[in-house]
Design a protein around this motif. Structure first.
Motif, short mmCIF file in Angstrom:
data_model
loop_
_atom_site.label_atom_id
_atom_site.label_comp_id
_atom_site.label_asym_id
_atom_site.label_seq_id
_atom_site.Cartn_x
_atom_site.Cartn_y
_atom_site.Cartn_z
N GLY A 23 33.10 22.73 -63.29
CA GLY A 23 33.60 21.54 -62.62
C GLY A 23 32.86 21.35 -61.32
N GLU A 25 33.33 17.42 -63.02
CA GLU A 25 32.55 16.67 -63.98
C GLU A 25 31.90 15.46 -63.31
N LYS A 30 29.19 19.29 -58.61
CA LYS A 30 29.73 20.58 -59.03
C LYS A 30 30.45 21.26 -57.87
N GLN A 115 41.42 19.97 -70.05
CA GLN A 115 40.91 20.08 -68.70
C GLN A 115 42.03 20.03 -67.67
#
Length: 149
Positions: A23, A25, A30, A115
Protein backbone atom coordinates in the motif's frame (compact mmCIF):
# COMPACT_ATOMS: atom_id res chain seq x y z
CA UNK A 1 25.45 -6.76 0.76
CA UNK A 2 22.07 -5.47 1.80
CA UNK A 3 19.96 -7.85 3.84
CA UNK A 4 16.31 -7.17 4.69
CA UNK A 5 14.63 -9.11 7.45
CA UNK A 6 10.87 -8.91 7.78
CA UNK A 7 8.98 -9.06 11.05
CA UNK A 8 8.28 -12.53 12.39
CA UNK A 9 4.71 -13.67 12.18
CA UNK A 10 3.09 -17.02 12.54
CA UNK A 11 -0.50 -17.02 11.34
CA UNK A 12 -1.28 -20.38 12.96
CA UNK A 13 -0.06 -19.08 16.34
CA UNK A 14 -2.34 -16.00 16.06
CA UNK A 15 0.55 -13.57 16.69
CA UNK A 16 -1.54 -10.69 15.24
CA UNK A 17 1.61 -9.57 13.43
CA UNK A 18 2.44 -9.10 9.76
CA UNK A 19 5.44 -9.57 7.50
CA UNK A 20 4.04 -8.09 4.29
CA UNK A 21 2.57 -4.67 3.53
CA UNK A 22 1.25 -3.56 0.17
CA UNK A 23 0.00 0.00 0.00
CA UNK A 24 -1.04 2.59 -0.73
CA UNK A 25 -2.64 1.82 -4.05
CA UNK A 26 -2.36 4.15 -7.03
CA UNK A 27 -2.86 7.06 -7.45
CA UNK A 28 -1.53 7.55 -3.91
CA UNK A 29 2.15 6.97 -3.15
CA UNK A 30 3.46 3.81 -1.50
CA UNK A 31 4.03 3.67 2.25
CA UNK A 32 7.57 4.02 3.58
CA UNK A 33 8.77 3.00 7.06
CA UNK A 34 9.72 5.70 9.55
CA UNK A 35 13.22 6.95 8.80
CA UNK A 36 12.95 6.52 5.02
CA UNK A 37 12.20 9.45 2.70
CA UNK A 38 8.48 10.20 2.45
CA UNK A 39 7.19 9.13 -1.00
CA UNK A 40 4.83 11.37 -2.99
CA UNK A 41 2.55 10.50 -5.91
CA UNK A 42 3.47 11.77 -9.36
CA UNK A 43 0.52 14.18 -9.45
CA UNK A 44 -1.29 16.49 -7.05
CA UNK A 45 -4.99 16.24 -6.20
CA UNK A 46 -7.82 18.74 -5.89
CA UNK A 47 -8.43 19.98 -2.36
CA UNK A 48 -11.86 19.19 -0.97
CA UNK A 49 -12.15 15.79 -2.66
CA UNK A 50 -12.10 12.49 -0.79
CA UNK A 51 -8.90 10.44 -1.22
CA UNK A 52 -9.26 6.63 -1.19
CA UNK A 53 -6.53 5.02 0.92
CA UNK A 54 -6.14 1.26 0.37
CA UNK A 55 -3.63 -1.31 1.56
CA UNK A 56 -3.11 -4.99 2.32
CA UNK A 57 -1.27 -6.72 5.16
CA UNK A 58 -0.12 -10.32 5.05
CA UNK A 59 1.51 -12.98 7.17
CA UNK A 60 3.37 -15.22 4.76
CA UNK A 61 0.84 -15.90 2.01
CA UNK A 62 -2.23 -15.18 4.18
CA UNK A 63 -4.07 -11.88 3.59
CA UNK A 64 -4.75 -10.47 7.08
CA UNK A 65 -8.28 -9.41 7.96
CA UNK A 66 -9.85 -7.57 10.88
CA UNK A 67 -10.07 -10.93 12.70
CA UNK A 68 -6.32 -11.55 12.48
CA UNK A 69 -4.60 -8.18 13.03
CA UNK A 70 -5.24 -4.75 14.54
CA UNK A 71 -6.51 -2.26 11.95
CA UNK A 72 -4.24 0.36 10.41
CA UNK A 73 -4.73 3.73 12.10
CA UNK A 74 -4.08 7.29 10.98
CA UNK A 75 -1.99 8.78 13.79
CA UNK A 76 -0.70 12.00 12.27
CA UNK A 77 -1.03 14.50 9.46
CA UNK A 78 1.29 17.42 8.86
CA UNK A 79 1.61 20.11 6.22
CA UNK A 80 5.01 21.38 5.07
CA UNK A 81 4.51 25.02 6.16
CA UNK A 82 1.83 24.69 8.87
CA UNK A 83 3.32 21.70 10.70
CA UNK A 84 1.33 19.06 12.59
CA UNK A 85 -2.46 19.27 12.18
CA UNK A 86 -5.03 18.21 14.78
CA UNK A 87 -6.46 15.08 13.13
CA UNK A 88 -9.22 14.89 15.74
CA UNK A 89 -10.80 18.13 14.55
CA UNK A 90 -10.55 17.68 10.77
CA UNK A 91 -13.43 15.23 10.16
CA UNK A 92 -11.11 13.08 8.03
CA UNK A 93 -13.21 9.92 7.90
CA UNK A 94 -15.69 9.92 5.02
CA UNK A 95 -16.84 6.31 5.57
CA UNK A 96 -20.31 5.49 6.83
CA UNK A 97 -19.11 5.00 10.42
CA UNK A 98 -21.07 7.99 11.81
CA UNK A 99 -17.81 9.13 13.41
CA UNK A 100 -15.92 11.56 11.16
CA UNK A 101 -12.93 11.48 13.54
CA UNK A 102 -12.53 7.68 13.51
CA UNK A 103 -8.83 7.13 12.63
CA UNK A 104 -9.10 3.41 11.82
CA UNK A 105 -9.12 1.72 8.42
CA UNK A 106 -11.90 -0.80 7.79
CA UNK A 107 -11.46 -4.22 6.26
CA UNK A 108 -13.73 -5.03 3.35
CA UNK A 109 -13.61 -8.60 2.12
CA UNK A 110 -16.02 -8.31 -0.78
CA UNK A 111 -16.40 -4.59 -1.46
CA UNK A 112 -12.69 -3.85 -1.67
CA UNK A 113 -11.26 -7.22 -2.73
CA UNK A 114 -9.83 -8.10 0.67
CA UNK A 115 -8.26 -4.73 1.37
CA UNK A 116 -8.10 -2.30 4.24
CA UNK A 117 -9.57 1.04 3.20
CA UNK A 118 -10.09 4.54 4.50
CA UNK A 119 -11.91 7.34 2.68
CA UNK A 120 -10.00 10.46 3.71
CA UNK A 121 -12.02 13.65 3.48
CA UNK A 122 -9.82 16.65 2.61
CA UNK A 123 -12.44 19.41 2.94
CA UNK A 124 -11.00 20.90 6.15
CA UNK A 125 -7.25 20.51 5.57
CA UNK A 126 -6.72 23.12 2.83
CA UNK A 127 -4.03 23.04 0.19
CA UNK A 128 -0.35 22.22 0.50
CA UNK A 129 2.16 19.39 0.79
CA UNK A 130 1.08 16.81 3.36
CA UNK A 131 2.70 13.90 5.18
CA UNK A 132 0.36 11.23 6.51
CA UNK A 133 1.50 8.92 9.34
CA UNK A 134 -0.17 5.50 9.67
CA UNK A 135 0.35 2.94 12.43
CA UNK A 136 0.29 -0.64 11.12
CA UNK A 137 -0.80 -3.58 13.30
CA UNK A 138 -0.87 -1.33 16.35
CA UNK A 139 2.89 -0.88 16.50
CA UNK A 140 4.94 0.21 13.47
CA UNK A 141 4.60 3.60 11.76
CA UNK A 142 4.74 4.26 8.04
CA UNK A 143 4.54 7.49 6.06
CA UNK A 144 3.18 8.63 2.72
CA UNK A 145 2.78 12.06 1.18
CA UNK A 146 0.41 13.90 -1.11
CA UNK A 147 -0.15 17.40 -2.47
CA UNK A 148 -3.48 19.22 -2.62
CA UNK A 149 -4.00 22.16 -4.94
Amino acid sequence: IVLGIADKCDFAANTRDYDGLDGMESPMAKLAPAGDPVPFPTKSFSAGNTRPLKLRMSCGTVNLTDASVDPPEIVGLSEATRGELDIHSLNLNDDDTNNPNDPFFRFGSSLSGGQWSYSMRTALIGTGTFTLRIRIAGRKEYFTGFKLR
